[in-house]
Design a protein around this motif. Sequence first.
Motif, PDB file in Angstrom:
ATOM      1  N   TRP A  51       0.842  -1.194   0.000  1.00 17.14           N
ATOM      2  CA  TRP A  51       0.000   0.000   0.000  1.00 17.14           C
ATOM      3  C   TRP A  51       0.878   1.245   0.000  1.00 17.14           C
ATOM      4  N   CYS A  52       0.380   2.280  -0.672  1.00 19.41           N
ATOM      5  CA  CYS A  52       1.095   3.554  -0.676  1.00 19.41           C
ATOM      6  C   CYS A  52       0.845   4.342   0.597  1.00 19.41           C
ATOM      7  N   GLN A  53      -0.165   3.954   1.363  1.00 14.91           N
ATOM      8  CA  GLN A  53      -0.480   4.612   2.613  1.00 14.91           C
ATOM      9  C   GLN A  53      -0.664   3.557   3.698  1.00 14.91           C
ATOM     10  N   SER A 110      -2.109   1.138   6.278  1.00 14.57           N
ATOM     11  CA  SER A 110      -3.365   0.397   6.342  1.00 14.57           C
ATOM     12  C   SER A 110      -3.426  -0.338   7.667  1.00 14.57           C
ATOM     13  N   GLN A 170     -11.006  -1.131   5.539  1.00 19.50           N
ATOM     14  CA  GLN A 170      -9.821  -0.458   5.002  1.00 19.50           C
ATOM     15  C   GLN A 170      -9.312  -1.157   3.761  1.00 19.50           C
ATOM     16  N   LEU A 171      -9.372  -2.473   3.735  1.00 21.34           N
ATOM     17  CA  LEU A 171      -8.949  -3.222   2.563  1.00 21.34           C
ATOM     18  C   LEU A 171      -9.816  -2.902   1.354  1.00 21.34           C
ATOM     19  N   GLN A 184     -11.637  -0.092   0.907  1.00 20.51           N
ATOM     20  CA  GLN A 184     -11.456   1.309   0.535  1.00 20.51           C
ATOM     21  C   GLN A 184     -10.175   1.508  -0.261  1.00 20.51           C
ATOM     22  N   ASN A 185      -9.122   0.814   0.093  1.00 18.35           N
ATOM     23  CA  ASN A 185      -7.864   0.996  -0.625  1.00 18.35           C
ATOM     24  C   ASN A 185      -7.969   0.544  -2.075  1.00 18.35           C
ATOM     25  N   ASN A 207     -10.954   3.167  -3.796  1.00 18.58           N
ATOM     26  CA  ASN A 207     -10.636   4.587  -3.883  1.00 18.58           C
ATOM     27  C   ASN A 207      -9.639   4.807  -5.014  1.00 18.58           C
ATOM     28  N   SER A 255      -5.951   5.997  -4.143  1.00 18.12           N
ATOM     29  CA  SER A 255      -4.971   5.078  -3.582  1.00 18.12           C
ATOM     30  C   SER A 255      -4.264   4.324  -4.705  1.00 18.12           C
ATOM     31  N   CYS A 256      -3.106   3.767  -4.389  1.00 19.85           N
ATOM     32  CA  CYS A 256      -2.315   3.078  -5.414  1.00 19.85           C
ATOM     33  C   CYS A 256      -1.786   1.753  -4.872  1.00 19.85           C
ATOM     34  N   PRO A 257      -2.651   0.765  -4.690  1.00 23.68           N
ATOM     35  CA  PRO A 257      -2.168  -0.539  -4.227  1.00 23.68           C
ATOM     36  C   PRO A 257      -1.391  -1.264  -5.318  1.00 23.68           C
TER      37      PRO A 257
END
Length: 535
Positions: free
Chosen positions: A210-212, A214, A220-221, A223-224, A227, A230-232
């Motif tokens: 994840w780029c942010q 978590s 949360q999984l 949303q990542n 969204n 975000s850049c998973p």
Amino acid sequence: MNASLESLYSACSMQSDTVPLLQNGQHARSQPRASGPRSVQPQVSPRQRVQRSQPVHILAVRRLQEEDQQFRTSSLPAIPNPFPELCGPGSPPVLTPGSLPPSQAAAKQDVKVFSEDGTSKVVEILADMTARDLCQLLVYKSHCVDDNSWTLVEHHPHLGLERCLEDHELVVQVESTMASESKFLFRKNYAKYEFFKNPMNFFPEQMVTWCQQSNGSQSQLLQNFLNSSSCPEIQGFLHVKELGKKSWKKLYVCLRRSGLYCSTKGTSKEPRHLQLLADLEDSNIFSLIAGRKQYSAPTDHGLCIKPNKVRNEAKELRLLCAEDEQTRTCWMTAFRLLKYGMLLYQNYRIPQQRKALLSPFSTPVRSVSENSLVAMDFSGQTGRVIENPAEAQSAALEEGHAWRKRSTRMNILGSQSPLHPSTLSTVIHRTQHWFHGRISREESHRIIKQQGLVDGLFLLRDSQSNPKAFVLTLCHHQKIKNFQILPCEDDGQTFFSLDDGNTKFSDLIQLVDFYQLNKGVLPCKLKHHCIRVAL
């Protein structure tokens, strides 16, 4: 689902509903004025030029009427002439073939859909009909139960590929990219939205970056992935087939929103070491039907990224292969999530929202929820709920013995007819959708895989080794297991049992009903049955 995910879903829906769009997708807020050599001032009527401080000259009645008529005509909006060819002096009053608008019948198209048993049906659909709409139409025509698990499958037999269409995809648009040998299949797929139901069963920790930060929770999984900001990254080793060659290489692969990349130096993800394998925008991900036989794949868990422009050319296919079924499912799910995002979640939520709007008196798909079933005692004048588990089990055994005695008495007193209970118990299961007759073990496993490797998916078939026995094929933890159902005799009557006679049933329907409510010796309860529908 947490409130944060619902707020993200409602915000995306509100933005798409409230902001008007033009045909090219741009927001219609403000449009620049057309630039030209000089600006043309709007025409102002004589009455608009008159101001209160100016003296008004008394004109003749005819002049005043002419100005009033001119003011009325200039204030009306300009209406284009729908038939300009009729007003020209040189053209005859005859309509040309191209002057008429196209008819509404031209917007319809015939689509041929096949079922699992080989039957087909030609359906006339509109050009803007989605895959979900066509599935609902086929469910209605085939008199099936609409449990939102029916899908339309894009099948390419010459390439050995197939995929389930997303609910929002236009059927006519997808068909335009298919070859003449390709076809649509009407099939069940219980695992289509399994990620939204059980997201924690997907993507091990070492597979996602994840780029942010978590917190690892379920919301949360989701949303990542949903969204767009975000850049998973999905990372791991896959077998990759080289383009134009028969050889496969095991490479470290990274999936991002921009595309699928492989590392040319170990597990390095530096930009100079990443090489683009495939783009997500104009491609779709497919499953390999027979990867070992057709493409010499190292395992049976192959997947393919096929550009939409490719029809019959296997050289331009990006073929990949995973080590196990769970890894392949994670990669295919990640591809769909990164490509469609919130649109995929909307497809999952729409049937649930429609179901919530239905009347509470409408007939449900299942008669009663298994959580609402309780043991009852009707031996007295009024019924009572049995709360003691031991007493409930004893009451069930007594009821079973009483039912068997009544069935035996009917066999003795009744006449031997085609509808005799002893004869009926051996053939009544053939009328059920979960019974698939004389199919092989390999065929039953193939059906289970096609309709989704979810816990509780099952079917029953005739045993190949014992002509008097049957086999229960069940999926649990993405693995397929087989359980033999053997006949046994008690007091001159034939019963069926899964556990060597400890639990006996007079027919297979009773056996299936029991294991839908009780796990017993099985690893899980029977939940979904494989079905084949004749179109």
